[in-house]
Design a protein around this motif. Structure first.
Motif, PDB file in Angstrom:
ATOM      1  N   ASP A  65      52.496  16.648  39.284  1.00 32.85           N
ATOM      2  CA  ASP A  65      53.855  16.575  39.808  1.00 32.85           C
ATOM      3  C   ASP A  65      53.802  16.372  41.319  1.00 32.85           C
ATOM      4  OD1 ASP A  65      55.133  16.889  37.396  1.00 32.85           O
ATOM      5  OD2 ASP A  65      55.298  19.061  37.562  1.00 32.85           O
ATOM      6  N   ILE A  66      54.560  15.396  41.795  1.00 31.77           N
ATOM      7  CA  ILE A  66      54.557  15.055  43.213  1.00 31.77           C
ATOM      8  C   ILE A  66      55.683  15.797  43.923  1.00 31.77           C
ATOM      9  CG2 ILE A  66      54.723  13.191  44.900  1.00 31.77           C
ATOM     10  CD1 ILE A  66      52.185  13.249  43.074  1.00 31.77           C
ATOM     11  N   VAL A  67      55.313  16.478  45.010  1.00 31.07           N
ATOM     12  CA  VAL A  67      56.242  17.323  45.747  1.00 31.07           C
ATOM     13  C   VAL A  67      56.628  16.654  47.054  1.00 31.07           C
ATOM     14  CG1 VAL A  67      56.602  19.599  46.791  1.00 31.07           C
ATOM     15  CG2 VAL A  67      55.136  19.368  44.764  1.00 31.07           C
ATOM     16  N   ALA A  68      57.938  16.597  47.312  1.00 31.86           N
ATOM     17  CA  ALA A  68      58.464  16.141  48.603  1.00 31.86           C
ATOM     18  C   ALA A  68      59.232  17.295  49.225  1.00 31.86           C
ATOM     19  CB  ALA A  68      59.382  14.939  48.426  1.00 31.86           C
ATOM     20  N   ILE A  69      59.118  17.455  50.530  1.00 36.23           N
ATOM     21  CA  ILE A  69      59.793  18.573  51.187  1.00 36.23           C
ATOM     22  C   ILE A  69      61.075  18.109  51.877  1.00 36.23           C
ATOM     23  CG2 ILE A  69      57.620  19.813  51.494  1.00 36.23           C
ATOM     24  CD1 ILE A  69      57.704  19.036  54.466  1.00 36.23           C
ATOM     25  N   ALA A  70      61.991  19.059  52.050  1.00 35.14           N
ATOM     26  CA  ALA A  70      63.278  18.741  52.671  1.00 35.14           C
ATOM     27  C   ALA A  70      63.839  19.985  53.346  1.00 35.14           C
ATOM     28  CB  ALA A  70      64.272  18.246  51.618  1.00 35.14           C
ATOM     29  N   ARG A  71      64.394  19.782  54.518  1.00 36.11           N
ATOM     30  CA  ARG A  71      65.149  20.871  55.154  1.00 36.11           C
ATOM     31  C   ARG A  71      66.478  21.030  54.416  1.00 36.11           C
ATOM     32  NH1 ARG A  71      64.957  18.105  60.966  1.00 36.11           N
ATOM     33  NH2 ARG A  71      65.491  16.423  59.497  1.00 36.11           N
ATOM     34  N   THR A  72      67.266  21.981  54.845  1.00 38.44           N
ATOM     35  CA  THR A  72      68.554  22.216  54.167  1.00 38.44           C
ATOM     36  C   THR A  72      69.640  21.293  54.694  1.00 38.44           C
ATOM     37  OG1 THR A  72      69.066  23.998  55.741  1.00 38.44           O
ATOM     38  CG2 THR A  72      68.029  24.633  53.656  1.00 38.44           C
ATOM     39  N   LEU A  73      69.290  20.059  54.942  1.00 42.09           N
ATOM     40  CA  LEU A  73      70.222  19.051  55.432  1.00 42.09           C
ATOM     41  C   LEU A  73      70.461  18.029  54.326  1.00 42.09           C
ATOM     42  CD1 LEU A  73      68.647  18.400  58.955  1.00 42.09           C
ATOM     43  CD2 LEU A  73      70.585  19.893  58.419  1.00 42.09           C
ATOM     44  N   ASP A  74      71.703  17.585  54.190  1.00 47.20           N
ATOM     45  CA  ASP A  74      72.027  16.626  53.135  1.00 47.20           C
ATOM     46  C   ASP A  74      71.141  15.389  53.205  1.00 47.20           C
ATOM     47  OD1 ASP A  74      73.991  18.361  52.320  1.00 47.20           O
ATOM     48  OD2 ASP A  74      75.678  17.140  53.025  1.00 47.20           O
ATOM     49  N   ARG A  75      70.901  14.880  54.410  1.00 40.02           N
ATOM     50  CA  ARG A  75      70.133  13.645  54.531  1.00 40.02           C
ATOM     51  C   ARG A  75      68.670  13.855  54.117  1.00 40.02           C
ATOM     52  NH1 ARG A  75      71.085  15.289  59.887  1.00 40.02           N
ATOM     53  NH2 ARG A  75      69.218  15.664  61.163  1.00 40.02           N
ATOM     54  N   ASP A  76      68.125  15.058  54.363  1.00 46.22           N
ATOM     55  CA  ASP A  76      66.765  15.357  53.926  1.00 46.22           C
ATOM     56  C   ASP A  76      66.674  15.390  52.411  1.00 46.22           C
ATOM     57  OD1 ASP A  76      66.446  15.916  56.689  1.00 46.22           O
ATOM     58  OD2 ASP A  76      64.916  17.415  56.241  1.00 46.22           O
ATOM     59  N   VAL A  77      67.602  16.090  51.807  1.00 45.96           N
ATOM     60  CA  VAL A  77      67.602  16.206  50.349  1.00 45.96           C
ATOM     61  C   VAL A  77      67.808  14.842  49.702  1.00 45.96           C
ATOM     62  CG1 VAL A  77      68.742  17.238  48.357  1.00 45.96           C
ATOM     63  CG2 VAL A  77      68.390  18.600  50.437  1.00 45.96           C
ATOM     64  N   ASP A  78      68.714  14.058  50.246  1.00 44.01           N
ATOM     65  CA  ASP A  78      68.972  12.730  49.690  1.00 44.01           C
ATOM     66  C   ASP A  78      67.739  11.836  49.793  1.00 44.01           C
ATOM     67  OD1 ASP A  78      71.525  13.499  49.070  1.00 44.01           O
ATOM     68  OD2 ASP A  78      72.469  12.512  50.800  1.00 44.01           O
ATOM     69  N   ALA A  79      67.028  11.920  50.906  1.00 45.77           N
ATOM     70  CA  ALA A  79      65.813  11.117  51.063  1.00 45.77           C
ATOM     71  C   ALA A  79      64.765  11.526  50.043  1.00 45.77           C
ATOM     72  CB  ALA A  79      65.261  11.270  52.485  1.00 45.77           C
ATOM     73  N   ALA A  80      64.651  12.834  49.785  1.00 43.35           N
ATOM     74  CA  ALA A  80      63.693  13.319  48.794  1.00 43.35           C
ATOM     75  C   ALA A  80      64.094  12.862  47.394  1.00 43.35           C
ATOM     76  CB  ALA A  80      63.598  14.840  48.856  1.00 43.35           C
ATOM     77  N   ILE A  81      65.378  12.897  47.109  1.00 37.94           N
ATOM     78  CA  ILE A  81      65.872  12.427  45.811  1.00 37.94           C
ATOM     79  C   ILE A  81      65.555  10.945  45.631  1.00 37.94           C
ATOM     80  CG2 ILE A  81      67.947  11.967  44.453  1.00 37.94           C
ATOM     81  CD1 ILE A  81      69.168  14.517  45.717  1.00 37.94           C
ATOM     82  N   GLU A  82      65.864  10.162  46.647  1.00 40.16           N
ATOM     83  CA  GLU A  82      65.661   8.712  46.568  1.00 40.16           C
ATOM     84  C   GLU A  82      64.191   8.331  46.457  1.00 40.16           C
ATOM     85  OE1 GLU A  82      67.673   7.353  50.034  1.00 40.16           O
ATOM     86  OE2 GLU A  82      69.648   7.984  49.292  1.00 40.16           O
ATOM     87  N   ALA A 121      69.837  19.165  45.318  1.00 38.36           N
ATOM     88  CA  ALA A 121      68.573  18.672  44.764  1.00 38.36           C
ATOM     89  C   ALA A 121      68.550  18.820  43.248  1.00 38.36           C
ATOM     90  CB  ALA A 121      67.406  19.426  45.387  1.00 38.36           C
ATOM     91  N   ALA A 122      69.023  19.960  42.750  1.00 39.03           N
ATOM     92  CA  ALA A 122      69.009  20.207  41.308  1.00 39.03           C
ATOM     93  C   ALA A 122      69.906  19.232  40.557  1.00 39.03           C
ATOM     94  CB  ALA A 122      69.443  21.640  41.023  1.00 39.03           C
ATOM     95  N   ALA A 123      71.003  18.832  41.170  1.00 36.65           N
ATOM     96  CA  ALA A 123      71.941  17.909  40.520  1.00 36.65           C
ATOM     97  C   ALA A 123      71.304  16.550  40.253  1.00 36.65           C
ATOM     98  CB  ALA A 123      73.188  17.742  41.387  1.00 36.65           C
ATOM     99  N   SER A 124      70.217  16.240  40.967  1.00 36.68           N
ATOM    100  CA  SER A 124      69.542  14.949  40.783  1.00 36.68           C
ATOM    101  C   SER A 124      68.645  14.948  39.552  1.00 36.68           C
ATOM    102  CB  SER A 124      68.692  14.618  42.007  1.00 36.68           C
ATOM    103  OG  SER A 124      67.527  15.446  42.051  1.00 36.68           O
ATOM    104  N   GLY A 125      68.376  16.136  39.015  1.00 36.97           N
ATOM    105  CA  GLY A 125      67.478  16.238  37.871  1.00 36.97           C
ATOM    106  C   GLY A 125      66.056  16.612  38.244  1.00 36.97           C
ATOM    107  N   ALA A 126      65.760  16.663  39.537  1.00 40.26           N
ATOM    108  CA  ALA A 126      64.421  17.051  39.981  1.00 40.26           C
ATOM    109  C   ALA A 126      64.241  18.555  39.823  1.00 40.26           C
ATOM    110  CB  ALA A 126      64.207  16.656  41.440  1.00 40.26           C
ATOM    111  N   THR A 127      62.996  18.977  39.662  1.00 41.89           N
ATOM    112  CA  THR A 127      62.673  20.401  39.732  1.00 41.89           C
ATOM    113  C   THR A 127      62.791  20.837  41.184  1.00 41.89           C
ATOM    114  OG1 THR A 127      61.159  20.250  37.863  1.00 41.89           O
ATOM    115  CG2 THR A 127      60.877  22.128  39.342  1.00 41.89           C
TER     116      THR A 127
END
Length: 363
Positions: A65-82, A121-127
């Motif tokens: 499983d590949i892990v991407a990190i994100a701060r608690t900022l919308d743009r960070d989470v969106d980049a990780a989702i994308e 992040a959870a809404a995207s379906g990612a763990t």
């Protein structure tokens, strides 16, 4: 079962002057995947195209499983989702020091931001994993609250961000959490080696059955680095601290592949991976090891895909010479011992096969 999360690719790029291209990250990731690590933390997608491509590529190619990190900022989470990461690891501090200095905010606001990021992040379906920065310099009550408040998160990782934790203190803290009813499978630890005890701390966590343990090959990571994957793996295998699910017979060669892919050198005296660690030249050592290699080794390096090297030369004593003659099937008379010592002084240093050939010439 404790899952290893290898952070080599992301953490080592934090070292001054380091930058790895996509192909280097792919090769390193493949080696880690072949070894059998459960998670590979590849990057921080918001930082740029290279990290986003690396996360996307490895998520598509690897079993881990590949892990991407994100701060608690919308743009960070969106980049990780994308980026298509399998796991999005949201990280944020709760210690007073970091809240005031890093975020300039209060704790309740920090909790609210964490909740929003986790839900996004959870809404995207990612763990989703949650990492609490500076957790061991944060009041226990705030860490406990986070663990309880985010019970929907698969793993809550406690980060020793500055490497200040000592093994006994970690033992007490993890023990208290487990005794309070926290499922250790939901806990992770991210440790640093600033005080030289990262591997020791990792083994404490493994003995408490934490669900996720962050490690890096050869301890590569910012500042003094992280717990060494190879050290943790061998201790756990030999002492039974935890089942890690690794291909242990491939440990050394796969770690060497990671280092080669990232073009990272390793100190010759580095435990497990250093060239000098299983090279023996002392006459006392080589004499004993020709009869029983475990005399001066904590484990057989071949068990983990490594190899030992015995070197003979001017420093070899009569004990080593006798042992060589015996190993070559030659009677170790005093005259032959003197002759082989002269030959070793003249021809050396030579490896074991070369030394045995010199000994066979005495028949």
């Amino acid at each position: 079962m404790t899952d290893l999360c290898d952070v080599t690719i992301r953490e080592s790029e934090q070292l001054p002057g380091r930058s790895y291209d996509l192909e280097a990250k792919r090769e390193a990731g493949r080696a880690l995947d072949d070894l059998g690590v459960a998670f590979v933390q590849v990057g921080f997608p918001i930082t740029g195209k290279t990290d986003r491509r690396a996360v996307a590529t490895l998520a598509d190619e690897l079993e881990a499983d590949i892990v991407a990190i994100a701060r608690t900022l919308d743009r960070d989470v969106d980049a990780a989702i994308e980026s298509g990461a399998d796991v999005i690891e949201v990280f944020a501090p709760l210690s007073t020091r970091h809240l005031e200095t890093t975020l300039d905010t209060d704790r309740e606001t920090a909790f609210d931001r964490m909740r929003r990021a986790v839900d996004r992040a959870a809404a995207s379906g990612a763990t989703v994993h949650l990492s609490i920065m500076d957790a061991f310099r944060t009041a226990d009550e705030h860490v406990d609250r986070a663990i309880d408040r985010f019970e929907d998160v698969a793993v809550v990782t406690l980060a020793d961000t500055v490497g200040a934790m000592a093994p006994l203190a970690l033992e007490q803290r993890l023990g208290a959490l487990v005794d309070s009813g926290v499922d250790p499978d939901r806990l992770g630890v991210h440790l640093h080696d600033d005080l030289g005890v990262a591997t020791a701390n990792a083994l404490v966590a493994a003995r408490h059955d934490v669900g996720r343990l962050d490690v890096s090959v050869a301890s590569l990571g910012e500042r003094a680095g992280n717990p060494a994957l190879e050290e943790v793996a061998i201790h756990c295998d030999r002492e039974g601290y935890a089942e890690l699910g690794l291909e242990t017979a491939e440990l050394v060669p796969r770690c060497e592949d990671v280092l080669a892919a990232l073009e990272e050198p390793v100190d010759e005296r580095k435990a497990v991976l250093g060239r000098d660690v299983f090279e023996h030249e002392s006459g006392l050592h080589t004499a004993a090891m020709l009869r029983d290699p475990s005399t001066f080794e904590p484990f057989d390096p071949e068990t983990y895909g490594g190899e030992r090297s015995l070197v003979f030369g001017a420093g070899s004593g009569s004990g080593a010479a006798r042992a060589l003659l015996e190993a070559a099937g030659v009677e170790a008379t005093d005259a032959r011992v003197e002759t082989i010592l002269s030959a070793l002084e003249r021809e050396g240093p030579v490896d074991l096969e070369g030394a045995l050939e010199l000994a066979r010439d005495e028949q």
